[in-house]
Design a protein around this motif. Structure first.
Motif, PDB file in Angstrom:
ATOM      1  N   ILE A  49      18.496  28.482 -11.426  1.00 30.93           N
ATOM      2  CA  ILE A  49      18.962  29.730 -10.834  1.00 30.93           C
ATOM      3  C   ILE A  49      17.815  30.741 -10.708  1.00 30.93           C
ATOM      4  O   ILE A  49      17.706  31.452  -9.706  1.00 30.93           O
ATOM      5  CB  ILE A  49      20.152  30.323 -11.632  1.00 30.93           C
ATOM      6  N   LEU A  50      16.922  30.786 -11.695  1.00 35.89           N
ATOM      7  CA  LEU A  50      15.769  31.676 -11.591  1.00 35.89           C
ATOM      8  C   LEU A  50      14.850  31.246 -10.445  1.00 35.89           C
ATOM      9  O   LEU A  50      14.372  32.076  -9.662  1.00 35.89           O
ATOM     10  CB  LEU A  50      14.993  31.691 -12.909  1.00 35.89           C
ATOM     11  N   LEU A  51      14.634  29.945 -10.344  1.00 33.10           N
ATOM     12  CA  LEU A  51      13.754  29.425  -9.311  1.00 33.10           C
ATOM     13  C   LEU A  51      14.285  29.735  -7.918  1.00 33.10           C
ATOM     14  O   LEU A  51      13.571  30.295  -7.077  1.00 33.10           O
ATOM     15  CB  LEU A  51      13.592  27.914  -9.487  1.00 33.10           C
ATOM     16  N   PHE A  52      15.530  29.413  -7.669  1.00 31.33           N
ATOM     17  CA  PHE A  52      16.065  29.568  -6.319  1.00 31.33           C
ATOM     18  C   PHE A  52      16.303  31.029  -5.958  1.00 31.33           C
ATOM     19  O   PHE A  52      16.099  31.435  -4.811  1.00 31.33           O
ATOM     20  CB  PHE A  52      17.341  28.753  -6.167  1.00 31.33           C
ATOM     21  N   VAL A  53      16.727  31.840  -6.932  1.00 29.76           N
ATOM     22  CA  VAL A  53      16.965  33.253  -6.621  1.00 29.76           C
ATOM     23  C   VAL A  53      15.665  33.966  -6.287  1.00 29.76           C
ATOM     24  O   VAL A  53      15.576  34.709  -5.288  1.00 29.76           O
ATOM     25  CB  VAL A  53      17.687  33.951  -7.796  1.00 29.76           C
ATOM     26  N   TYR A  54      14.611  33.736  -7.081  1.00 29.61           N
ATOM     27  CA  TYR A  54      13.381  34.509  -6.892  1.00 29.61           C
ATOM     28  C   TYR A  54      12.399  33.856  -5.921  1.00 29.61           C
ATOM     29  O   TYR A  54      11.509  34.533  -5.408  1.00 29.61           O
ATOM     30  CB  TYR A  54      12.715  34.757  -8.243  1.00 29.61           C
ATOM     31  N   VAL A  55      12.572  32.557  -5.651  1.00 28.57           N
ATOM     32  CA  VAL A  55      11.699  31.911  -4.677  1.00 28.57           C
ATOM     33  C   VAL A  55      12.312  31.947  -3.283  1.00 28.57           C
ATOM     34  O   VAL A  55      11.653  32.279  -2.299  1.00 28.57           O
ATOM     35  CB  VAL A  55      11.388  30.455  -5.083  1.00 28.57           C
ATOM     36  N   PHE A  56      13.618  31.623  -3.192  1.00 26.01           N
ATOM     37  CA  PHE A  56      14.253  31.535  -1.887  1.00 26.01           C
ATOM     38  C   PHE A  56      15.130  32.739  -1.543  1.00 26.01           C
ATOM     39  O   PHE A  56      15.474  32.935  -0.376  1.00 26.01           O
ATOM     40  CB  PHE A  56      15.122  30.271  -1.811  1.00 26.01           C
TER      41      PHE A  56
END
Length: 266
Positions: A49-56
């Motif tokens: 969730i951290l990866l997708f929220v802040y990257v995408f």
């Protein structure tokens, strides 16, 4: 009445449930003795969730609109959690055969299906843990429930039902492939197209026509859309029924094959 080993047909429902309960306890104790086996269920939701929220998030919803993307991607990740946790079942079954654990079970006067069902029950418990952590992290990032708590529970329940059906596929893979590495490799070939060719991370309208068509028929898209609309509001009947239909078909087709393969595997 006494039952001979392999006499699954003479085992009553009450005895079958008792066997499942004992095997669930055995599998749960294994997790207690090996807490590292819970790392994927505990850490994977947070990382994803951290990866997708802040990257995408900024690219899809626009810079500064991460809150909107949290409400979009979190229900989708509930579907993704189920699929990733399910993969571990096949690896575990394959590993148990290598260690001779399953051979001991098959000499006991218990229903063959109870061994596999117990695996699924424990993995559904791990899936609930992963989903709870995912939602907890989502709330910290700004997730809002725009409907009701009951709708949220319905989304969770739907994810559990679909995830449990997928476990039969991975159990069948675990019983068919020769090594745990082969199970993981084949599982990734199944997982990647279904996950990224879905509405989990981005609206299908932004995709090429052929991929959008694939997405429309992707069961993960149906689950993600159902969970998303249950949490954010919107029409749910069609996507819920499609998800339940997929879960039923997958279970009806793969569960008997997995049990039959379990009986015959050498």
């Amino acid at each position: 009445m006494r039952t001979a080993p392999g006499g699954e047909g003479r085992i009553g429902l009450r005895a079958n449930l008792r066997h499942i309960g004992a095997l669930v306890r055995r599998n749960a104790l294994q997790i207690k003795q090996d807490p590292e086996s819970m790392f994927d269920a505990v850490l994977m939701p947070i990382i994803f969730i951290l990866l997708f929220v802040y990257v995408f998030g900024g690219a899809i919803s626009g810079k500064g609109n991460n809150d909107d993307y949290v409400n979009y991607v979190t229900p989708g990740l509930m579907a993704m959690m189920g699929m990733n946790i399910s993969m571990a079942v096949g690896v575990g079954v394959n590993d148990d055969f290598k260690k001779g654990v399953m051979d001991r079970f098959r000499t006991m006067p218990i229903a063959r299906s109870s061994v596999l069902i117990a695996k699924i029950v424990v993995e559904v418990g791990r899936m609930l843990v992963a989903t709870a952590i995912l939602l907890g992290t989502g709330f910290l990032l700004g997730l809002e429930i725009k409907t009701s708590v009951l709708d949220l529970f319905a989304a969770i329940g739907l994810s559990m039902v679909f995830g449990a059906s997928l476990m039969w596929i991975f159990i069948l893979l675990g019983l068919t492939m020769k090594t745990a590495q082969a199970v993981q490799g084949m599982a990734m070939l199944v997982l990647m197209p279904l996950q990224f060719g879905s509405s989990i991370f981005a609206p299908p309208t932004s995709m090429p026509g052929w991929l959008e068509t694939f997405t429309d028929y992707n069961p993960l898209s149906n689950l993600a859309d159902a969970a998303r609309n249950l949490i954010n509001g919107g029409p749910v009947a069609e996507s819920v029924w499609w998800t339940l239909g997929w879960a039923l078909v997958i279970t009806v087709v793969t569960a008997p094959l997995a049990v039959a393969k379990f009986r015959k595997k050498t």
